[in-house]
Design a protein around this motif. Structure first.
Motif, PDB file in Angstrom:
ATOM      1  N   ASP A 111     -12.225 -14.483  -3.053  1.00  0.00           N
ATOM      2  CA  ASP A 111     -11.493 -13.312  -3.553  1.00  0.00           C
ATOM      3  C   ASP A 111     -11.800 -12.043  -2.760  1.00  0.00           C
ATOM      4  O   ASP A 111     -11.482 -10.938  -3.212  1.00  0.00           O
ATOM      5  CB  ASP A 111     -11.811 -13.094  -5.031  1.00  0.00           C
ATOM      6  N   ARG A 136      -1.834  -4.803   4.126  1.00  0.00           N
ATOM      7  CA  ARG A 136      -2.429  -3.556   3.624  1.00  0.00           C
ATOM      8  C   ARG A 136      -3.444  -3.010   4.621  1.00  0.00           C
ATOM      9  O   ARG A 136      -3.483  -1.800   4.900  1.00  0.00           O
ATOM     10  CB  ARG A 136      -3.081  -3.819   2.263  1.00  0.00           C
ATOM     11  N   PHE A 137      -4.273  -3.891   5.172  1.00  0.00           N
ATOM     12  CA  PHE A 137      -5.273  -3.449   6.143  1.00  0.00           C
ATOM     13  C   PHE A 137      -4.614  -2.822   7.366  1.00  0.00           C
ATOM     14  O   PHE A 137      -5.021  -1.744   7.830  1.00  0.00           O
ATOM     15  CB  PHE A 137      -6.139  -4.634   6.560  1.00  0.00           C
ATOM     16  N   GLU A 179     -11.516  -8.906  -0.343  1.00  0.00           N
ATOM     17  CA  GLU A 179     -10.410  -8.114   0.196  1.00  0.00           C
ATOM     18  C   GLU A 179     -10.275  -8.376   1.696  1.00  0.00           C
ATOM     19  O   GLU A 179      -9.173  -8.359   2.241  1.00  0.00           O
ATOM     20  CB  GLU A 179     -10.655  -6.622  -0.064  1.00  0.00           C
ATOM     21  N   TRP A 180     -11.402  -8.635   2.343  1.00  0.00           N
ATOM     22  CA  TRP A 180     -11.388  -8.967   3.765  1.00  0.00           C
ATOM     23  C   TRP A 180     -11.087 -10.448   3.919  1.00  0.00           C
ATOM     24  O   TRP A 180     -11.728 -11.297   3.304  1.00  0.00           O
ATOM     25  CB  TRP A 180     -12.720  -8.610   4.409  1.00  0.00           C
ATOM     26  N   THR A 181     -10.120 -10.773   4.778  1.00  0.00           N
ATOM     27  CA  THR A 181      -9.582 -12.131   4.823  1.00  0.00           C
ATOM     28  C   THR A 181     -10.122 -12.977   5.965  1.00  0.00           C
ATOM     29  O   THR A 181      -9.639 -14.079   6.202  1.00  0.00           O
ATOM     30  CB  THR A 181      -8.047 -12.077   4.943  1.00  0.00           C
ATOM     31  N   GLU A 218      -0.828 -10.368   1.865  1.00  0.00           N
ATOM     32  CA  GLU A 218      -0.712  -9.001   1.354  1.00  0.00           C
ATOM     33  C   GLU A 218      -1.918  -8.169   1.774  1.00  0.00           C
ATOM     34  O   GLU A 218      -1.779  -7.000   2.169  1.00  0.00           O
ATOM     35  CB  GLU A 218      -0.578  -9.010  -0.166  1.00  0.00           C
ATOM     36  N   LYS A 219      -3.091  -8.739   1.724  1.00  0.00           N
ATOM     37  CA  LYS A 219      -4.301  -8.019   2.116  1.00  0.00           C
ATOM     38  C   LYS A 219      -4.270  -7.682   3.603  1.00  0.00           C
ATOM     39  O   LYS A 219      -4.711  -6.601   4.019  1.00  0.00           O
ATOM     40  CB  LYS A 219      -5.529  -8.849   1.774  1.00  0.00           C
ATOM     41  N   GLN A 220      -3.766  -8.597   4.432  1.00  0.00           N
ATOM     42  CA  GLN A 220      -3.674  -8.343   5.870  1.00  0.00           C
ATOM     43  C   GLN A 220      -2.704  -7.203   6.161  1.00  0.00           C
ATOM     44  O   GLN A 220      -2.990  -6.311   6.977  1.00  0.00           O
ATOM     45  CB  GLN A 220      -3.235  -9.613   6.588  1.00  0.00           C
ATOM     46  N   THR A 280       0.856  -1.190   0.000  1.00  0.00           N
ATOM     47  CA  THR A 280       0.000   0.000   0.000  1.00  0.00           C
ATOM     48  C   THR A 280       0.888   1.234   0.000  1.00  0.00           C
ATOM     49  O   THR A 280       2.097   1.158   0.266  1.00  0.00           O
ATOM     50  CB  THR A 280      -0.938   0.019   1.225  1.00  0.00           C
TER      51      THR A 280
END
Length: 514
Positions: free
Chosen positions: A497, A247-248, A499-501, A243-245, A133
């Protein structure tokens, strides 16, 4: 809840594995087609063993960390395949995995005895390098004091031969080739920095970064963002989760996190990518902190507690610390199902809380916190966690329609902390449960899928409740608290898919530190 069934099954499998005699030495062979594999391509392995068995298997684990290093269960494998022959080939898929170091084990009879020496490999991405990010903020610094942070783990994609360099920014900041950010700020304020990362193929990416520099006599951390987060088997149920984690966490400017369902490695892996401190407490719970962790305890294997804590140094000048706990309480029987799917009385609901073990677990955790709570004016205390039970603060007469008509249920997992002097930060910030229900279970499960003794109710609306918490004690003021997700999560089974994991919403509370 249902997500814990996998952990329970793994624990049962681990117990079963102990009945399989350990071999004196692994005398088979295991080799891979290559030491480096691109994500999306299968891992191809060749094996042999003088002890073929229909339940021999190959398992993929992160390295270092979660594998059966002592021929005993530590955590669940990421991918696996049976290897039943005396000699043969097998493949392990790499979909949903992250770039990094891994190890493959060849194991006996659905257990953990080695049949061959494990083999290490690296998974690499074919995508161009990119920061997870931008912009984002690093930990606070103090004028006149040496500063250190890192951005070395915040680039994903093809990171082969990755090096970092400063492109622009405050004169005092230096950026090493490995991503370390150092220097000594001269004055307070917000320092800006532009960092470039470049791989050996010449591909590059940049990020805009801020560092808040506090004055020599100011508190280093006047505002703390604390998060309670059930990761849902480490995030493994959603593609590209790591990666999503990251970024959050960066987008929300989080400082400390209490985690559940870490799958044995997530606290370490997230903290190492962020350049933070961590406590990976067994296979389930973990704590990570932007600021130094000075103590960890208790060891789950020694205490049997359903919670662990770390002491976090939030001001090196004064030595001030806070105590950060995370807890993960038993998941069945589940109170909201009893409340919505049966005619059980309030007394029966409370009896079922005892049956689930949650009442005893929260009592034991609060008892273990006793001395820390006495000292909370000096060192604030946070209790985060997935309690798998609602709060009595939500079961009011006006909110009863949201809870299948139930009201005034004194759920022990919320009344016990309250009596001990802990406050529910979400309800301090949002006192009206009708206007702000704050449900954390579940942004993904909207329809009940059965089980828990209520198979006949499959297809009914899933009860939505607030079962994740950030409690606090000490000289803190709640500035804001929210149940948070990233993006708009799609419901199970179309969640892959997202964004929230996670299958829980997280709880994010902003505290002012007095």
């Amino acid at each position: 809840m249902r997500r814990l069934l996998l952990l329970l099954a793994a624990a049962i499998l681990a117990t079963t594995a102990l009945t399989v005699p350990a071999h004196a030495a692994p005398d088979g062979t295991l080799s891979l087609a290559g030491a480096t594999v691109k994500l999306g391509d299968p891992i191809k392995l060749t094996y042999s063993t003088p002890r073929p068995h229909a339940k021999n298997w190959a398992g993929l684990y992160t390295e270092p960390g979660n594998g059966p290093v002592n021929e005993q269960y530590v955590g669940a494998s990421l991918k696996w395949a049976y290897t039943p022959s005396a000699a043969g080939e097998a493949t392990l898929p790499t979909d949903g995995l992250e770039p990094g170091d891994y190890v493959v084990y060849l194991l006996a009879q659905d257990g953990y005895a080695w049949l061959a020496q494990p083999v290490r490999l690296k998974l690499v991405s074919a995508a161009p390098p990119h920061f997870v990010t931008s912009p984002f903020t690093l930990r606070n610094g103090r004028a006149g004091q040496p500063y250190a942070a890192s951005v070395g783990g915040l680039v994903k994609g093809d990171t082969t031969g990755l090096t970092f360099a400063k492109k622009a920014g405050a004169a005092w900041i230096e950026v090493a080739a490995d991503g370390r950010v150092t220097g000594t700020p001269a004055a307070r304020g917000t320092a800006a920095l532009t960092v470039e990362a470049r791989n050996s193929a010449g591909q590059s990416t940049t990020a805009e970064i801020s560092i808040r520099v506090r004055g020599s006599r100011q508190a280093l951390v006047p505002r703390l963002n604390a998060l309670s987060w059930n990761l849902w088997h480490g995030g493994s149920q959603v593609s590209g989760a790591r990666e999503k984690q990251l970024r959050f966490l960066l987008d929300r400017d989080v400082d400390v996190v209490g985690m559940q369902e870490t799958s044995g490695t997530s606290a370490r892996e997230l903290a190492e990518s962020l350049g933070w401190d961590y406590y990976q407490a067994g296979a389930d719970m973990g704590l990570i902190s932007r600021y130094p962790i000075t103590a960890r305890g208790p060891l789950p294997s020694q205490s049997g507690l359903a919670g662990v804590y770390a002491r976090v140094r939030i001001d090196e000048r004064t030595g001030r610390e806070l105590v950060l706990w995370t807890a993960h309480l038993g998941y069945t029987p589940y109170g909201p199902y009893d409340a919505c799917f049966s005619g059980r009385s309030t007394g029966e609901l409370l009896s079922r809380e005892t049956e689930a073990g949650r009442t005893r677990q929260i009592q034991e955790i609060v008892a273990a916190m006793k001395d820390q709570l006495r000292a909370a004016k000096r060192s604030p205390v946070l209790l985060t966690g997935d309690f798998n039970a609602p709060s009595h603060l939500d079961y009011t007469p006006r909110a009863a329609p949201s809870h299948c008509g139930r009201q005034r249920v004194p759920w022990p997992t919320s009344t016990v902390p309250e009596r001990a002097g802990l406050r529910d930060s979400y309800r301090v910030a949002n006192p009206n449960p009708v206007a702000k229900p704050g449900a954390t279970w579940s942004p993904v499960y909207k329809t009940f899928t059965g089980g828990y003794g209520y198979d006949d109710r499959a297809g009914a609306p899933e009860p939505q409740d607030r079962i994740d918490f950030v409690h606090y004690a000490g000289n803190l003021s709640v500035e804001a608290s929210d149940a948070v997700v990233a993006g708009t999560p799609r419901a199970h089974p179309d969640h892959r898919d997202n964004e929230w994991t996670s299958d829980h919403a997280a709880v994010l509370t902003a505290f002012g530190i007095n």
